[in-house]
Design a protein around this motif. Structure first.
Motif, short mmCIF file in Angstrom:
data_model
loop_
_atom_site.label_atom_id
_atom_site.label_comp_id
_atom_site.label_asym_id
_atom_site.label_seq_id
_atom_site.Cartn_x
_atom_site.Cartn_y
_atom_site.Cartn_z
N LEU A 126 0.82 -1.21 0.00
CA LEU A 126 0.00 0.00 0.00
C LEU A 126 0.86 1.26 0.00
N LYS A 127 0.32 2.28 -0.68
CA LYS A 127 1.01 3.57 -0.81
C LYS A 127 0.11 4.66 -0.23
N PRO A 128 0.68 5.77 0.19
CA PRO A 128 -0.16 6.87 0.71
C PRO A 128 -1.23 7.30 -0.28
N GLU A 129 -0.95 7.21 -1.58
CA GLU A 129 -1.94 7.61 -2.58
C GLU A 129 -3.11 6.62 -2.70
N ASP A 130 -3.04 5.50 -2.00
CA ASP A 130 -4.17 4.58 -1.94
C ASP A 130 -5.20 5.00 -0.89
N THR A 131 -4.86 6.01 -0.10
CA THR A 131 -5.78 6.50 0.92
C THR A 131 -7.07 7.00 0.28
N PRO A 147 -16.59 -2.89 -16.50
CA PRO A 147 -16.13 -1.56 -16.92
C PRO A 147 -15.81 -0.67 -15.72
N LEU A 148 -14.53 -0.41 -15.52
CA LEU A 148 -14.11 0.41 -14.39
C LEU A 148 -14.21 1.90 -14.67
N LEU A 149 -14.42 2.28 -15.93
CA LEU A 149 -14.52 3.69 -16.28
C LEU A 149 -15.97 4.14 -16.44
N ARG A 150 -16.90 3.24 -16.22
CA ARG A 150 -18.32 3.57 -16.38
C ARG A 150 -19.05 3.26 -15.09
N GLU A 151 -18.91 4.14 -14.09
CA GLU A 151 -19.51 3.84 -12.79
C GLU A 151 -21.03 3.84 -12.87
N GLY A 152 -21.60 4.41 -13.93
CA GLY A 152 -23.04 4.44 -14.07
C GLY A 152 -23.69 3.08 -14.23
N VAL A 153 -22.91 2.06 -14.63
CA VAL A 153 -23.48 0.73 -14.80
C VAL A 153 -23.68 0.02 -13.46
N TYR A 154 -23.07 0.57 -12.42
CA TYR A 154 -23.17 -0.04 -11.09
C TYR A 154 -24.31 0.63 -10.33
N ASN A 155 -25.39 -0.09 -10.13
CA ASN A 155 -26.58 0.52 -9.56
C ASN A 155 -26.77 0.24 -8.07
N THR A 156 -25.85 -0.49 -7.48
CA THR A 156 -25.92 -0.73 -6.04
C THR A 156 -24.56 -0.45 -5.42
N TRP A 157 -24.57 0.36 -4.36
CA TRP A 157 -23.33 0.79 -3.72
C TRP A 157 -23.40 0.53 -2.22
N GLY A 158 -22.26 0.12 -1.67
CA GLY A 158 -22.17 0.00 -0.22
C GLY A 158 -21.94 1.37 0.40
N GLN A 159 -21.81 1.40 1.72
CA GLN A 159 -21.64 2.67 2.42
C GLN A 159 -20.19 3.14 2.44
N GLY A 160 -19.25 2.25 2.10
CA GLY A 160 -17.85 2.61 2.04
C GLY A 160 -17.09 2.24 3.31
N THR A 161 -15.81 1.97 3.13
CA THR A 161 -14.91 1.69 4.26
C THR A 161 -13.62 2.47 4.02
N GLN A 162 -13.14 3.13 5.07
CA GLN A 162 -12.00 4.04 4.93
C GLN A 162 -10.69 3.28 5.00
N VAL A 163 -9.80 3.60 4.07
CA VAL A 163 -8.44 3.07 4.07
C VAL A 163 -7.49 4.27 4.15
N THR A 164 -6.61 4.26 5.15
CA THR A 164 -5.65 5.34 5.32
C THR A 164 -4.25 4.76 5.37
N VAL A 165 -3.39 5.23 4.47
CA VAL A 165 -2.02 4.74 4.40
C VAL A 165 -1.08 5.89 4.73
N SER A 166 -0.29 5.71 5.76
CA SER A 166 0.64 6.76 6.18
C SER A 166 2.04 6.46 5.67
N SER A 167 2.79 7.52 5.42
CA SER A 167 4.16 7.36 4.90
C SER A 167 5.16 7.21 6.01
#
Length: 126
Positions: free
Chosen positions: A85-90, A106-126
């Motif tokens: 992991l790199k700090p820019e992965d935060t 398709p990773l460049l077409r987020e519109g095709v994904y119609n269900t999303w989770g609430q998210g989980t935070q990742v923090t990478v320190s240098s």
């Protein structure tokens, strides 16, 4: 009932590893494209990795060779193993699901994904 629930985020030093999990509760999303997106503060949301119905995987160039996406259909669970992991992965990492079949998620077409989770935070320190 929340369809997608992520876990596994946290804080880690650069070079470390984390594994994210996403449980698709009572949901048939595992049959279609599932992916991980992320959003860092002040930046646009971006697709990180995807896995389709047959297990074919796709990755953003920035994570190739470091991240691995996988799924366990029997457990209705999607994973993202993140190594070196790199700090820019935060970022806030989201589990997402599409409702259609794609040969390559398709990773460049987020519109095709119609269900999303609430998210989980990742923090990478240098």
């Amino acid at each position: 009932q929340v369809p997608l629930v992520e876990s596994g985020g946290g804080s880690v030093q650069a070079g470390g590893s984390l594994r994210l999990s996403c449980v698709a509760s009572g949901y048939t999303a595992m049959r279609y494209c599932m992916a991980w997106f992320r959003q860092a503060p002040g930046k646009a949301r971006e697709g990180v990795a995807g896995i389709n119905w047959s297990g074919y995987t796709t990755y953003a160039d920035s994570v190739k060779g470091r991240f691995t996406i996988s799924k366990d259909n029997a457990k209705n669970t999607l994973y993202l193993q993140m190594n070196s992991l790199k700090p820019e992965d935060t970022a806030l990492y989201y589990c997402v699901a599409a409702s259609g079949y794609y040969d390559s998620c398709p990773l460049l077409r987020e519109g095709v994904y119609n269900t999303w989770g609430q998210g989980t935070q990742v923090t990478v320190s240098s």
